[in-house]
Design a protein around this motif. Structure first.
Motif, short mmCIF file in Angstrom:
data_model
loop_
_atom_site.label_atom_id
_atom_site.label_comp_id
_atom_site.label_asym_id
_atom_site.label_seq_id
_atom_site.Cartn_x
_atom_site.Cartn_y
_atom_site.Cartn_z
N ASN A 1 -3.87 0.72 -15.72
CA ASN A 1 -4.23 -0.59 -15.19
C ASN A 1 -5.75 -0.68 -15.12
O ASN A 1 -6.46 0.24 -15.55
CB ASN A 1 -3.55 -0.87 -13.85
CG ASN A 1 -3.99 0.10 -12.75
OD1 ASN A 1 -5.07 0.70 -12.80
ND2 ASN A 1 -3.17 0.23 -11.72
N GLU A 2 -6.27 -1.77 -14.56
CA GLU A 2 -7.72 -1.96 -14.56
C GLU A 2 -8.44 -0.88 -13.76
O GLU A 2 -9.50 -0.40 -14.17
CB GLU A 2 -8.05 -3.35 -14.00
CG GLU A 2 -7.62 -4.50 -14.91
CD GLU A 2 -7.73 -5.84 -14.24
OE1 GLU A 2 -8.68 -6.59 -14.56
OE2 GLU A 2 -6.88 -6.13 -13.37
N HIS A 3 -7.87 -0.50 -12.60
CA HIS A 3 -8.52 0.52 -11.76
C HIS A 3 -8.53 1.87 -12.46
O HIS A 3 -9.54 2.60 -12.43
CB HIS A 3 -7.79 0.63 -10.43
CG HIS A 3 -7.67 -0.67 -9.70
ND1 HIS A 3 -8.76 -1.37 -9.20
CD2 HIS A 3 -6.59 -1.43 -9.38
CE1 HIS A 3 -8.36 -2.48 -8.61
NE2 HIS A 3 -7.04 -2.55 -8.73
N GLU A 4 -7.42 2.20 -13.10
CA GLU A 4 -7.32 3.48 -13.81
C GLU A 4 -8.25 3.51 -15.02
O GLU A 4 -8.87 4.54 -15.31
CB GLU A 4 -5.86 3.72 -14.19
CG GLU A 4 -4.96 3.92 -12.99
CD GLU A 4 -3.53 3.43 -13.17
OE1 GLU A 4 -2.78 3.48 -12.18
OE2 GLU A 4 -3.17 3.00 -14.29
N ALA B 1 -1.65 7.42 -13.92
CA ALA B 1 -1.43 6.85 -12.60
C ALA B 1 -0.76 7.90 -11.71
O ALA B 1 0.16 8.57 -12.17
CB ALA B 1 -0.53 5.62 -12.71
N ALA C 1 -4.68 6.82 -10.38
CA ALA C 1 -5.93 6.93 -11.11
C ALA C 1 -6.55 8.31 -10.94
O ALA C 1 -6.69 8.81 -9.82
CB ALA C 1 -6.90 5.85 -10.60
N THR C 2 -6.90 8.92 -12.05
CA THR C 2 -7.51 10.24 -12.04
C THR C 2 -8.24 10.44 -13.36
O THR C 2 -8.19 9.58 -14.24
CB THR C 2 -6.45 11.34 -11.82
OG1 THR C 2 -7.09 12.60 -11.60
CG2 THR C 2 -5.52 11.46 -13.03
N ALA D 1 -11.08 1.88 -15.27
CA ALA D 1 -12.44 2.01 -14.76
C ALA D 1 -12.75 3.46 -14.41
O ALA D 1 -13.86 3.96 -14.69
CB ALA D 1 -12.63 1.11 -13.54
N LEU D 2 -11.79 4.16 -13.81
CA LEU D 2 -12.03 5.56 -13.46
C LEU D 2 -12.19 6.42 -14.71
O LEU D 2 -13.09 7.27 -14.78
CB LEU D 2 -10.90 6.11 -12.59
CG LEU D 2 -11.08 7.53 -12.08
CD1 LEU D 2 -12.30 7.63 -11.18
CD2 LEU D 2 -9.85 8.03 -11.35
N PRO E 1 -17.33 0.32 -13.62
CA PRO E 1 -16.49 -0.84 -13.34
C PRO E 1 -16.21 -1.62 -14.62
O PRO E 1 -17.02 -1.58 -15.57
CB PRO E 1 -17.36 -1.68 -12.38
CG PRO E 1 -18.43 -0.78 -11.90
CD PRO E 1 -18.66 0.23 -12.99
N ALA F 1 -13.21 -8.05 -14.52
CA ALA F 1 -11.83 -8.47 -14.27
C ALA F 1 -11.36 -9.44 -15.34
O ALA F 1 -12.15 -10.20 -15.90
CB ALA F 1 -11.72 -9.10 -12.89
N THR G 1 0.87 -1.17 0.00
CA THR G 1 0.00 0.00 0.00
C THR G 1 0.91 1.22 0.00
O THR G 1 2.00 1.19 0.57
CB THR G 1 -0.93 0.04 1.23
OG1 THR G 1 -0.13 0.12 2.41
CG2 THR G 1 -1.81 -1.19 1.28
#
Length: 301
Positions: free
Chosen positions: A184-187, A165, A167-168, A189-190, A195, A198, A106
């Motif tokens: 990446n996947e989270h970025e 990155a 994420a924004t 999605a944002l 969503p 996966a 983290t």
């Protein structure tokens, strides 16, 4: 003569805390070790590219505190041009990384001097930004500076590698300049505002949807599931290399730096991404971000 790769981005000191596992909310754990290492997405990507043989310049900022020397140490040894890394009267950017035994981490980032990388700083480095083959951008500096650098590089004919990155969201006119847009996947999605499923199929759909917004190409990184790309109306994928992970900190930056180096050398995007997955895999087998990045002479997994 311009550089192969010009990175406009963050420079941090990484305080890495080693723990058995990540604490739960409200819980106090005893750590085993604490070490301060050079980091920051911009600096990481610059070191990764330079160690692979690319000529690299960095536009950024550090403070006047002792952390600045740590933050710049491996950039210097890798031969990165630091002419446009300013010294400002703010603390050097700091990332606090908690690393668990399973290799996952983290990260909390305090921007500090990175906030001084403004559009004016980009303008002061105009000739360097405009003169590179590939301009690499991320989101750990003020976003208006990211936009300015993207426009300066694009107008000059440089290839803009935009890594959104952390994420924004970014204006559409900036996203359209990317070739590639790397997330990446989270970025992803944002950026899409929804969503995504996966895995590779969801990533292919996300990449195609992002490509429809105008960037020349899109790359979605999936960690241990590899990478998916979309360009010229078609998708492709490449598997990850299996290794025993020690520390995943900076693996995405290793990928981006290697991708930029190979694109600057003339590789096709898919070939560059295949190489970059090997560099990222090598990086997770050692502690830290920059210290783990391979040199061009190192064997890759």
């Amino acid at each position: 003569m311009g550089h192969d790769v010009v990175v406009v981005g963050s420079v941090n000191a990484d305080l890495v805390l080693q723990v058995d596992r990540h604490p739960r909310p409200g819980e106090t754990l005893l750590g085993r070790d604490a070490v301060t290492l050079p980091g920051g997405k911009g600096a990481n990507q610059a070191v990764a590219a330079a160690r692979l043989g690319a000529s690299v310049a960095l536009v950024g900022a550090v403070g006047t505190d002792p952390d600045a020397a740590v933050a710049l140490s491996l950039l210097t040894s890798a031969g990165v041009d630091l002419t446009h890394v300013a010294t400002v009267d703010w603390p050097t950017g700091l990332a606090v990384v908690t690393l668990a035994d399973d290799g996952e981490n983290t990260i909390v980032v305090v921007p500090g001097a990175n906030a001084a990388v403004t559009p004016a700083a980009v303008d002061a480095a105009h000739d360097v930004v405009a003169g590179g083959r590939v301009c690499v951008l991320q989101a750990e500096i003020p976003l208006d500076a990211v936009g300015r650098a993207a426009h300066v590089a694009h107008r000059a004919g440089a290839r803009v590698l935009l890594n959104v990155a952390p994420a924004t969201t970014l204006p559409d006119d900036v996203v359209r300049l990317a070739d590639p847009l790397v997330v990446n996947e989270h970025e992803a999605a944002l950026l899409l505002g929804r969503p995504i499923t996966a895995g590779a199929e969801g990533a292919r759909d996300a990449a195609a949807e992002l490509a429809a917004r105008g960037p020349g190409s899109v790359v979605v990184t999936l960690g241990t599931s590899g990478v998916v790309g979309h360009e010229a109306g078609a998708s492709w994928s490449w598997p990850a290399v299996r290794v025993d992970a020690v520390d995943t900190t900076g693996a995405g930056d290793a990928f981006v730096g290697a991708l930029a180096a190979r694109l600057a050398a003339g590789d096709a995007l898919r070939d560059a991404a295949a190489f970059a997955t090997r560099v990222a895999a090598a990086s997770v087998t050692r502690l830290g971000a920059q210290p783990s990045y391979p040199w061009a002479t190192n064997p890759l997994p």
